[in-house]
Design an enzyme around this catalytic site. Structure first.
Site, PDB file in Angstrom:
ATOM      1  N   GLU A  28      14.994  27.726 -46.803  1.00  0.00           N
ATOM      2  CA  GLU A  28      15.562  27.319 -48.088  1.00  0.00           C
ATOM      3  C   GLU A  28      16.466  26.110 -47.889  1.00  0.00           C
ATOM      4  OE1 GLU A  28      17.657  30.351 -50.726  1.00  0.00           O
ATOM      5  OE2 GLU A  28      19.325  29.042 -50.219  1.00  0.00           O
ATOM      6  N   TYR A  60      18.869  26.237 -57.019  1.00  0.00           N
ATOM      7  CA  TYR A  60      19.325  25.580 -58.247  1.00  0.00           C
ATOM      8  C   TYR A  60      20.816  25.841 -58.421  1.00  0.00           C
ATOM      9  CZ  TYR A  60      19.979  23.912 -62.866  1.00  0.00           C
ATOM     10  OH  TYR A  60      20.446  23.183 -63.928  1.00  0.00           O
ATOM     11  N   ARG A 134      18.940  35.614 -61.737  1.00  0.00           N
ATOM     12  CA  ARG A 134      19.876  35.587 -62.866  1.00  0.00           C
ATOM     13  C   ARG A 134      20.893  34.470 -62.701  1.00  0.00           C
ATOM     14  NH1 ARG A 134      24.683  39.739 -63.456  1.00  0.00           N
ATOM     15  NH2 ARG A 134      25.417  38.296 -61.848  1.00  0.00           N
ATOM     16  N   GLY A 135      21.392  34.283 -61.470  1.00  0.00           N
ATOM     17  CA  GLY A 135      22.497  33.350 -61.232  1.00  0.00           C
ATOM     18  C   GLY A 135      23.814  34.108 -61.229  1.00  0.00           C
ATOM     19  N   ASP A 136      24.810  33.511 -60.595  1.00  0.00           N
ATOM     20  CA  ASP A 136      26.141  34.119 -60.516  1.00  0.00           C
ATOM     21  C   ASP A 136      26.984  33.702 -61.720  1.00  0.00           C
ATOM     22  OD1 ASP A 136      26.107  35.690 -58.209  1.00  0.00           O
ATOM     23  OD2 ASP A 136      26.289  33.913 -56.935  1.00  0.00           O
ATOM     24  N   ALA A 154      17.496  38.848 -64.486  1.00  0.00           N
ATOM     25  CA  ALA A 154      16.309  38.259 -63.852  1.00  0.00           C
ATOM     26  C   ALA A 154      15.027  38.901 -64.392  1.00  0.00           C
ATOM     27  CB  ALA A 154      16.408  38.412 -62.333  1.00  0.00           C
ATOM     28  N   TYR A 189      18.631  43.038 -52.339  1.00  0.00           N
ATOM     29  CA  TYR A 189      19.906  43.080 -51.616  1.00  0.00           C
ATOM     30  C   TYR A 189      19.972  44.260 -50.660  1.00  0.00           C
ATOM     31  CZ  TYR A 189      20.933  39.724 -55.252  1.00  0.00           C
ATOM     32  OH  TYR A 189      20.874  38.622 -56.071  1.00  0.00           O
ATOM     33  N   HIS A 193      23.545  44.651 -54.565  1.00  0.00           N
ATOM     34  CA  HIS A 193      24.179  43.566 -55.321  1.00  0.00           C
ATOM     35  C   HIS A 193      25.610  43.982 -55.661  1.00  0.00           C
ATOM     36  CE1 HIS A 193      25.024  41.058 -58.947  1.00  0.00           C
ATOM     37  NE2 HIS A 193      24.504  40.147 -58.161  1.00  0.00           N
ATOM     38  N   GLN A 220      18.726  38.879 -49.823  1.00  0.00           N
ATOM     39  CA  GLN A 220      20.009  38.262 -49.494  1.00  0.00           C
ATOM     40  C   GLN A 220      20.139  38.253 -47.974  1.00  0.00           C
ATOM     41  OE1 GLN A 220      22.265  36.243 -49.896  1.00  0.00           O
ATOM     42  NE2 GLN A 220      23.263  37.136 -51.706  1.00  0.00           N
TER      43      GLN A 220
HETATM   44  C1  LIG Z   1      17.066  34.938 -52.136  1.00  0.00           C
HETATM   45  C2  LIG Z   1      18.163  34.545 -53.085  1.00  0.00           C
HETATM   46  C3  LIG Z   1      18.200  33.256 -53.613  1.00  0.00           C
HETATM   47  C4  LIG Z   1      19.197  32.874 -54.519  1.00  0.00           C
HETATM   48  N1  LIG Z   1      19.208  31.599 -55.020  1.00  0.00           N
HETATM   49  C5  LIG Z   1      20.110  31.237 -55.968  1.00  0.00           C
HETATM   50  C6  LIG Z   1      20.104  29.933 -56.571  1.00  0.00           C
HETATM   51  O1  LIG Z   1      19.280  29.073 -56.232  1.00  0.00           O
HETATM   52  N2  LIG Z   1      21.006  29.655 -57.517  1.00  0.00           N
HETATM   53  C7  LIG Z   1      21.942  30.573 -57.936  1.00  0.00           C
HETATM   54  O2  LIG Z   1      22.748  30.250 -58.821  1.00  0.00           O
HETATM   55  N3  LIG Z   1      22.004  31.813 -57.381  1.00  0.00           N
HETATM   56  C8  LIG Z   1      21.102  32.170 -56.406  1.00  0.00           C
HETATM   57  N4  LIG Z   1      21.161  33.426 -55.842  1.00  0.00           N
HETATM   58  C9  LIG Z   1      22.242  34.343 -56.210  1.00  0.00           C
HETATM   59  C10 LIG Z   1      21.887  35.230 -57.423  1.00  0.00           C
HETATM   60  O3  LIG Z   1      21.729  34.427 -58.568  1.00  0.00           O
HETATM   61  C11 LIG Z   1      23.035  36.215 -57.606  1.00  0.00           C
HETATM   62  O4  LIG Z   1      23.052  37.145 -56.549  1.00  0.00           O
HETATM   63  C12 LIG Z   1      23.141  36.901 -58.948  1.00  0.00           C
HETATM   64  O5  LIG Z   1      24.435  37.485 -59.061  1.00  0.00           O
HETATM   65  C13 LIG Z   1      22.107  38.003 -59.188  1.00  0.00           C
HETATM   66  O6  LIG Z   1      20.850  37.488 -59.324  1.00  0.00           O
HETATM   67  P1  LIG Z   1      19.575  38.472 -59.435  1.00  0.00           P
HETATM   68  O7  LIG Z   1      18.427  37.620 -59.723  1.00  0.00           O
HETATM   69  O8  LIG Z   1      19.535  39.392 -58.282  1.00  0.00           O
HETATM   70  O9  LIG Z   1      20.003  39.280 -60.774  1.00  0.00           O
HETATM   71  P2  LIG Z   1      19.461  40.606 -61.452  1.00  0.00           P
HETATM   72  O10 LIG Z   1      18.242  41.123 -60.832  1.00  0.00           O
HETATM   73  O11 LIG Z   1      19.442  40.317 -62.930  1.00  0.00           O
HETATM   74  O12 LIG Z   1      20.632  41.635 -61.139  1.00  0.00           O
HETATM   75  C14 LIG Z   1      21.992  41.309 -61.373  1.00  0.00           C
HETATM   76  C15 LIG Z   1      22.807  42.599 -61.459  1.00  0.00           C
HETATM   77  O13 LIG Z   1      22.529  43.268 -62.688  1.00  0.00           O
HETATM   78  C16 LIG Z   1      22.006  44.562 -62.455  1.00  0.00           C
HETATM   79  N5  LIG Z   1      20.965  44.740 -63.465  1.00  0.00           N
HETATM   80  C17 LIG Z   1      19.705  44.239 -63.458  1.00  0.00           C
HETATM   81  N6  LIG Z   1      19.077  44.539 -64.606  1.00  0.00           N
HETATM   82  C18 LIG Z   1      19.975  45.212 -65.379  1.00  0.00           C
HETATM   83  C19 LIG Z   1      19.955  45.769 -66.701  1.00  0.00           C
HETATM   84  N7  LIG Z   1      18.865  45.699 -67.465  1.00  0.00           N
HETATM   85  N8  LIG Z   1      21.079  46.385 -67.167  1.00  0.00           N
HETATM   86  C20 LIG Z   1      22.189  46.460 -66.396  1.00  0.00           C
HETATM   87  N9  LIG Z   1      22.272  45.961 -65.149  1.00  0.00           N
HETATM   88  C21 LIG Z   1      21.186  45.336 -64.645  1.00  0.00           C
HETATM   89  C22 LIG Z   1      21.507  44.559 -61.013  1.00  0.00           C
HETATM   90  O14 LIG Z   1      21.537  45.851 -60.409  1.00  0.00           O
HETATM   91  C23 LIG Z   1      22.509  43.613 -60.358  1.00  0.00           C
HETATM   92  O15 LIG Z   1      23.713  44.291 -60.071  1.00  0.00           O
HETATM   93  C24 LIG Z   1      20.196  33.820 -54.905  1.00  0.00           C
HETATM   94  C25 LIG Z   1      20.165  35.120 -54.352  1.00  0.00           C
HETATM   95  C26 LIG Z   1      19.164  35.492 -53.452  1.00  0.00           C
HETATM   96  C27 LIG Z   1      19.183  36.867 -52.858  1.00  0.00           C
END
Ligand SMILES: Cc1cc2nc3c(=O)[nH]c(=O)nc-3n(C[C@H](O)[C@H](O)[C@H](O)COP(=O)(O)OP(=O)(O)OC[C@H]3O[C@@H](n4cnc5c(N)ncnc54)[C@H](O)[C@@H]3O)c2cc1C
Length: 327
Positions: A28, A60, A134-136, A154, A189, A193, A220
């Site tokens: 990456e 991103y 989803r993003g942070d 996400a 994760y 997470h 992660q």
């Molecule tokens: C391989 C990798 C690459 C990454 N690249 C980037 C990047 O390029 N740019 C960036 O900004 N960030 C990036 N991140 C960080 C990521 O955006 C964050 O970790 C973010 O906080 C969570 O993203 P996610 O896609 O896992 O979210 P999700 O899968 O949406 O989960 C987020 C949280 O919400 C919970 N959840 C999910 N669905 C629901 C629901 N329906 N109701 C209630 N809770 C729910 C999950 O258990 C989790 O705690 C990356 C992370 C990884 C592991």
């Protein structure tokens, strides 16, 4: 013309993962800071090409906001974009190396319409792999806030991409809308997470992303393979049957020892910190961190993981050393 050639050569990542008999190599990169040229991206990729990467991910980064004081005490919100977008970078990488480039797409900061436009651009350029995230939360927010009219999790983004793969565009008036063919990765994760109440709840959320149509998982970063193996086992027990790719980042400096656990919500195993504590300077830390990553990689390859994914953060020297030992 060149785009057409790309289309004929490249393989969707999911096909590579499913058909491979050995662990693939991937990494990456970060888009460079604004003002730098694409050459800085090439400088990060060139040293790793000899290891035949299966794909390269491009992260991103959301806009950040600052507040400037104006007349009469008003605060003006100003958006700062520090890094150029991923779409152009991915197209440039595919063009130069004929290598799969995977843009990261995030929910934060985008309406669904903007996301669809980005997907249309990617499809047009022959880029049909995406990592859906989803993003942070941004620095000025205590928790993640979705854009009005945007995706909240996400899983919602995955659903939107799947709809496009079925030819269902938001604008119902589009005539003869061609279905896209995106292969979709999502994040997992091994140490859960940070917002999730427990591991099982988090894995159930991951399962929802797979059920929605995601094809594979990238994890992660982690430093304890036992945690990764336990995570994979728990995923399989939950019915997640797609490839799970471990994400690895070599620990390279004194600062990393406290920064990485804090920033990524992960633990460093005590065997590892015992070794790190003996180090007197950054060079010594880097040597221990590199050796740890080599041993981690070898064990993961022996366990038959489909691919090893390295977070280079734009610096390829250490990953090159590791790849030379492992691939
Ligand atoms: C391989 C990798 C690459 C990454 N690249 C980037 C990047 O390029 N740019 C960036 O900004 N960030 C990036 N991140 C960080 C990521 O955006 C964050 O970790 C973010 O906080 C969570 O993203 P996610 O896609 O896992 O979210 P999700 O899968 O949406 O989960 C987020 C949280 O919400 C919970 N959840 C999910 N669905 C629901 C629901 N329906 N109701 C209630 N809770 C729910 C999950 O258990 C989790 O705690 C990356 C992370 C990884 C592991």
């Amino acid at each position: 013309m060149y785009i057409y050639q790309l289309k004929t050569y490249h393989l969707r990542v999911i096909n590579q993962l499913k058909n491979t008999k050995k662990s693939l190599f991937s990494f990456e990169i970060l888009p460079p800071l604004k003002g730098k040229s694409i050459q800085s991206i090439y400088d990060g990729i060139d040293p790793l090409i000899e290891f035949n990467p299966a794909f390269v991910n491009v992260t991103y980064h959301r806009e950040e906001f600052i507040y400037k004081k104006r007349e009469k005490g008003y605060l003006e919100k100003i958006a700062i974009k520090k890094r150029p977008g991923t779409v152009g970078i991915c197209a440039a990488i595919m063009n130069k190396y004929n290598l799969e480039a995977i843009p990261h797409l995030i929910c934060g900061g985008f309406t669904k319409e903007e996301t669809e436009n980005a997907l249309i651009d990617l499809n047009f350029l022959g880029i049909d792999n995406v990592l859906a995230l989803r993003g942070d939360p941004i620095k000025t927010e205590t928790h993640f806030v979705a854009e009005k009219g945007g995706n909240e999790y996400a899983v919602d983004l995955v659903k939107q991409i799947v709809e496009l793969n079925e030819g269902k565009y938001m604008d119902k008036n589009i005539e003869n809308a061609a279905p896209t063919n995106f292969s979709i990765g999502v994040a997992g994760y091994p140490e859960k997470h940070f917002e999730s109440p427990n591991m099982r709840a988090d894995i159930r959320r991951l399962k929802q992303k797979i059920d929605a149509g995601a094809h594979y998982v990238v994890t992660q970063l982690f430093y304890d393979n036992a945690k990764f193996f336990a995570f994979v086992k728990a995923c399989r027990e939950e019915g997640i049957d797609v490839p799970i790719i471990p994400g690895l980042k070599p620990l390279e400096s004194m600062r990393h020892i406290s920064f990485l656990p804090k920033f990524f919500n992960i633990d460093l195993p005590s065997d590892f910190t015992d070794e790190l504590e003996k180090c007197k300077d950054n060079e010594a830390v880097k040597a221990v961190g590199t050796e740890w990553a080599i041993q981690q990689s070898k064990e993961l390859v022996a366990a038959g993981v489909p691919c090893l994914h390295y977070y280079t953060m734009g610096k390829s020297t250490t990953v090159k050393k590791i790849a030379a030992e492992v691939f």
